[in-house]
Write a protein that holds these residues in place. Structure first.
Motif, short mmCIF file in Angstrom:
data_model
loop_
_atom_site.label_atom_id
_atom_site.label_comp_id
_atom_site.label_asym_id
_atom_site.label_seq_id
_atom_site.Cartn_x
_atom_site.Cartn_y
_atom_site.Cartn_z
N HIS A 1 -6.05 4.93 -10.96
CA HIS A 1 -6.60 3.72 -10.33
C HIS A 1 -5.65 2.53 -10.45
N ARG A 2 -4.44 2.78 -10.92
CA ARG A 2 -3.47 1.69 -11.08
C ARG A 2 -2.17 2.04 -10.37
N ARG A 3 -1.39 1.01 -10.06
CA ARG A 3 -0.09 1.20 -9.41
C ARG A 3 0.99 0.62 -10.32
N ALA A 4 2.14 1.27 -10.35
CA ALA A 4 3.27 0.81 -11.16
C ALA A 4 4.42 0.45 -10.23
N ARG B 1 0.82 -1.21 0.00
CA ARG B 1 0.00 0.00 0.00
C ARG B 1 0.85 1.27 0.00
N TRP B 2 2.15 1.11 0.06
CA TRP B 2 3.03 2.28 0.06
C TRP B 2 3.08 2.91 -1.33
N PRO B 3 3.33 4.23 -1.42
CA PRO B 3 3.61 4.84 -2.72
C PRO B 3 4.82 4.16 -3.36
N ALA B 4 4.83 4.15 -4.68
CA ALA B 4 5.87 3.42 -5.41
C ALA B 4 7.28 3.85 -5.00
N ALA B 5 7.50 5.15 -4.84
CA ALA B 5 8.84 5.63 -4.51
C ALA B 5 9.31 5.08 -3.17
N ARG B 6 8.40 5.04 -2.19
CA ARG B 6 8.79 4.51 -0.88
C ARG B 6 9.03 3.00 -0.95
N LEU B 7 8.18 2.30 -1.68
CA LEU B 7 8.35 0.85 -1.83
C LEU B 7 9.69 0.55 -2.48
N HIS C 1 -0.15 -9.30 -2.76
CA HIS C 1 -1.02 -8.74 -3.80
C HIS C 1 -2.12 -9.74 -4.18
N ALA C 2 -1.76 -11.01 -4.34
CA ALA C 2 -2.77 -12.00 -4.70
C ALA C 2 -3.84 -12.12 -3.61
N ARG C 3 -3.42 -12.09 -2.36
CA ARG C 3 -4.39 -12.16 -1.26
C ARG C 3 -5.28 -10.93 -1.26
N THR D 1 8.35 -2.82 -15.40
CA THR D 1 7.45 -2.29 -14.37
C THR D 1 6.09 -2.95 -14.54
N VAL D 2 5.60 -3.54 -13.48
CA VAL D 2 4.31 -4.23 -13.52
C VAL D 2 3.21 -3.24 -13.12
N ILE D 3 2.17 -3.17 -13.94
CA ILE D 3 1.03 -2.29 -13.66
C ILE D 3 -0.06 -3.13 -13.01
N LEU D 4 -0.50 -2.71 -11.84
CA LEU D 4 -1.53 -3.44 -11.07
C LEU D 4 -2.80 -2.61 -10.99
N GLU D 5 -3.91 -3.29 -11.12
CA GLU D 5 -5.22 -2.69 -10.88
C GLU D 5 -5.99 -3.59 -9.93
N ASP D 6 -6.39 -3.05 -8.80
CA ASP D 6 -7.00 -3.86 -7.74
C ASP D 6 -6.10 -5.03 -7.40
N ASP D 7 -4.78 -4.78 -7.41
CA ASP D 7 -3.74 -5.74 -7.03
C ASP D 7 -3.52 -6.86 -8.04
#
Length: 583
Positions: free
Chosen positions: A359-362, A122-128, A382-384, A424-430
Motif C-alpha cells: 500500500h506504499r510507494r518508494a 502513478r507510474w511504477p517506480a522503475a518507469r518513473l 503528490h500533494a494535490r 528514497t521517500v516512502i509515500l502512503e496515499d501520496d
C-alpha cells in the motif's frame, strides 16, 4: 526530432550556465536580464531569477548568443575555453561526455517528454526513475563513457529493457565476501532467484567443475563481454573463473546504472561492477567495504529499530550479501588506478518497494523535483493527489527525512551522504510517511568523536568507516541534501508558482526547531552539528573535473570548494530580505 533537439540544447545550456556560474567559473552580470561576456568575444544573454542559494534559475527559451546564433551547449564550451580552463585533452573528452548527455536528453524528451506530473506519480517506480534527468549538479550527467549506442539501448534506464544476469563461478581464494548475519549466501540467492533457478544454476556450476570452494557471482552482461572475458583470460583457461552463462529472472536498470532492480517485484536489488565513466567516477565495485558491508547495515538496522524517533520513519536497505574479486595480477600493483581493481564485484541489497509494502510507494528523493510536461513538479502533484496543502505536505516530508538524518547524526554520530538517489521517500496515499536509506559503501561517515552510542559497532568496522570532525560531517546533510536535493526542489516549486522559496525554508526551519524542542537532552549535540550557522561551504563537482582531467588516478576525485554560501536556515522569517540581499 529537430524541435526536441532544439529544446534539449537550450535546457542543457541553461543548466551549464547556471551551475558553472554557481561554481564561480562564469560571471554573468545583470539582474533578471543577464549578460555573459566571454574572453573569446562571444556574448550570451538570458533571463534568470536568482534563487535563495545564489544560483541562477535560467529560462532556456530566453537564451541568445551574439546576434541570435542558435544556442548550443557544445559550441559554448569552445566559446568559453578561457573561462573553463581545460587542457585540450580534457576539453575533447568533456565534449564527448557532453555530446553523449545531449543525445540522451533528446531521448528522454522523445520517450517521456509528453507525460504530465499527474500521470507520472502513478507510474511504477522503475518507469518513473527511468524518466528522471539525472544528477542535477553534474552538467555532463549522462556521459557514460564506454557505452556505444547499442549498449545504451540495451542497458540504460531510460529504455527500460529487461536484463538477465550473467553468472560466474569464482574460486574463493580470489574472493572477498560479506553479508548479513542472519542470511547465508544460498539463502540470499534463493530469495533473489527462486529455488528452482538456484538449483539449476548450482547443478550447472557442478557439471562445469565448480564445487563448494567456488562462489556464484552475478555479473552485468555488458561487463562480462567488454572487460571480464579478456581481463580474466588466464583464470578462465585455468578453471579458476568459470562462465556459467545467463540465468535467473529479469532485472531493470536504475539511474545509478550499475544497480538493477527486479522487473517483477522481487525482494533484492543487485549492484554490479561497470567499467564505464559517469558523473566523474568509474562505476566499478570497490572491495574495501565488502567484507563488513552486511555487518554495517545490520548495525544500522538495529540502531533504527531500537530508536523511537527513527523506528517508524526510517527503513535501512540492508546489504545482505556481497562479493569482490581480487585480480591475481593487478592486485600485485596496489597503486594502480582504482578502476583496474574494481572490475568484478556484486552486492545484493534490500529492495525499497518490497520493504515498503503493497500500500506504499518508494520513490527516489530526486523524483520530487522532476517536472512533468504540464510544468508541475511531482511533489506538487503528490500533494494535490493527497488533498493536503503543499506546506503541510512539505513539513511531513521534512519530518520523515531531514529530521531523522539530523537525529542519527546527533544521537549516534552517523552521517549519511543523503543525495537524491541515496534517499528514497516512502509515500502512503501520496503523503510522505518514511524514508529508506541505502549505499553504505563510501556514502556513510562517523564523527571522529567516540560517542557512547557507538559502542555496539565492532571496532574493526569503526576503524574502517571514514571519521570526520563535526564541522565536516554535518555537510553530509547540508551539502548532500540541502544543496543537492532541496535547492532544486525549492526552485522547481517557486518556478511553477506553487510556493515561494522563503516559505519552503520557513517550513524546514520550523520542523527542525520542533525536533530540537522535543529533544532537549541532545542540546549540546544540536550545537555541535549546527544546521543553522550563517555560512555553508560550497562544493563544486564540475570544475574539479576541468582541473584534473580524465587521467587515471589511484582514488576517486574529490570535489573542489567555492566561496561560502549564505545558509537559508540562518535567520528567522523576518530577516529573509537581508539573506536575499547578501546572497
Amino acid at each position: 526530432m529537430t524541435a526536441l533537439f532544439e529544446r534539449a540544447q537550450r535546457e542543457l545550456l541553461a543548466k551549464m550556465l547556471s551551475e558553472l556560474s554557481w561554481e564561480e567559473l562564469l560571471h554573468p552580470t545583470g539582474d533578471e536580464v543577464c549578460q555573459l561576456d566571454l574572453a573569446s568575444g562571444h556574448r550570451y544573454s538570458f533571463r534568470a531569477t536568482r534563487r535563495i542559494w545564489g544560483n541562477l534559475d535560467i529560462d532556456p527559451q530566453s537564451l541568445r548568443v551574439d546576434d541570435d546564433a542558435p544556442p548550443c551547449p557544445l559550441q559554448f564550451t569552445m566559446h568559453a575555453k578561457s573561462e573553463l580552463g581545460m587542457s585540450p585533452a580534457t576539453h575533447a573528452t568533456f565534449l564527448r561526455e557532453l555530446s553523449n548527455t545531449l543525445r540522451q536528453d533528446v531521448e528522454l524528451l522523445r520517450l517521456y517528454g509528453e507525460a504530465t506530473a499527474e500521470e507520472m506519480i502513478r507510474w511504477p517506480a522503475a518507469r518513473l526513475h527511468a524518466a528522471l534527468n539525472g544528477h542535477p549538479k553534474a552538467v555532463a550527467n549522462k556521459g557514460r563513457l564506454g557505452w556505444d549506442v547499442a549498449a545504451l539501448e540495451a542497458y540504460a534506464p531510460e529504455y527500460g529493457q529487461p536484463i538477465q544476469l550473467s553468472w560466474l563461478a569464482v574460486e574463493r581464494q580470489h574472493v572477498q565476501s560479506g553479508g548479513s548475519g542472519d542470511l547465508d549466501e544460498r539463502a540470499v540467492l534463493r530469495r533473489a532467484l527462486g529455488t528452482d533457478t538456484l538449483r539449476a544454476l548450482t547443478e550447472r556450476a557442478h557439471q562445469m567443475g565448480a564445487g563448494p570452494d567456488y562462489a556464484l557471482i552475478p555479473v552485468h552482461p555488458w561487463q562480462l563481454q567488454a572487460h571480464l572475458a579478456q581481463s580474466f583470460v588466464a583464470e578462465r583457461v585455468q578453471g579458476q573463473v568459470i562462465d556459467l552463462g545467463p540465468s535467473g529472472p529479469a532485472f531493470l536498470p536504475t539511474p545509478s546504472l550499475r544497480t538493477l532492480t527486479p522487473a517483477n517485484g522481487g525482494p533484492l536489488d543487485v549492484k554490479l561492477s561497470l567499467g564505464i565513466l559517469n558523473t566523474s567516477a568509474w562505476r566499478g565495485m570497490p572491495g574495501k567495504y565488502i567484507t563488513h558491508g552486511g555487518a554495517i547495515s545490520d548495525w544500522l538496522d538495529q540502531l533504527v529499530r531500537n530508536d523511537r524517533v527513527l523506528a517508524d520513519r526510517v527503513i535501512v536497505l540492508r546489504e545482505v550479501s556481497g562479493h569482490w574479486v581480487r585480480h591475481p595480477l593487478i592486485s600485485q600493483c596496489p597503486e594502480a588506478p582504482y578502476r583496474h581493481h574494481e572490475l568484478l564485484g556484486a552486492l545484493w541489497r534490500d529492495n525499497a518497494d518490497h520493504l515498503a509494502g503493497t500500500h506504499r510507494r518508494a520513490i527516489m528523493a530526486s523524483a520530487l523535483f522532476h517536472v512533468g510536461a504540464c510544468g508541475t513538479p511531482l511533489a506538487v502533484a503528490h500533494a494535490r493527489a493527497a488533498g493536503v496543502p503543499l506546506v503541510r505536505w512539505l513539513k511531513r516530508l521534512f519530518t520523515v527525512t531531514v529530521a531523522p538524518l539530523w537525529h542519527a547524526l546527533c544521537r549516534y554520530g552517523v552521517g549519511f551522504i543523503a543525495h537524491g538517489q541515496n534517499i528514497t521517500v516512502i509515500l502512503e496515499d501520496d503523503i510522505p510517511v518514511a524514508m529508506a536509506l541505502k549505499d553504505f559503501q563510501g556514502d556513510l561517515d562517523l564523527v571522529d568523536v567516540d560517542f557512547p552510542e557507538m559502542a555496539a559497532l565492532d571496532a574493526d568496522i569503526r576503524a574502517l568507516l571514514p571519521r570526520k570532525p563535526p564541522a565536516y560531517i554535518v555537510h553530509d546533510i547540508q551539502t548532500a541534501h540541502f544543496v543537492t536535493v532541496l535547492r532544486f526542489l525549492s526552485a522547481a516549486l517557486a518556478r511553477s508558482g506553487a510556493l515561494e522559496e522563503r516559505v519552503f525554508y520557513d517550513c524546514l526551519y520550523e520542523v527542525l526547531q520542533a525536533y530540537k524542542s522535543e529533544h532537549p537532552d541532545l542540546a549540546a549535540r544540536h550545537a555541535l552539528f549546527d544546521l543553522f550557522g550563517a555560512a555553508m561551504p560550497k562544493v563544486c563537482i564540475n570544475r574539479v573535473r576541468f582541473v584534473i582531467g580524465y587521467e587515471d588516478s589511484a582514488e576517486r576525485p574529490l570535489p573542489a570548494r567555492g566561496t561560502d554560501m549564505v545558509n537559508p536556515l540562518a535567520l528567522k522569517s523576518a530577516e529573509w530580505t537581508n539573506i536575499r540581499q547578501v546572497g
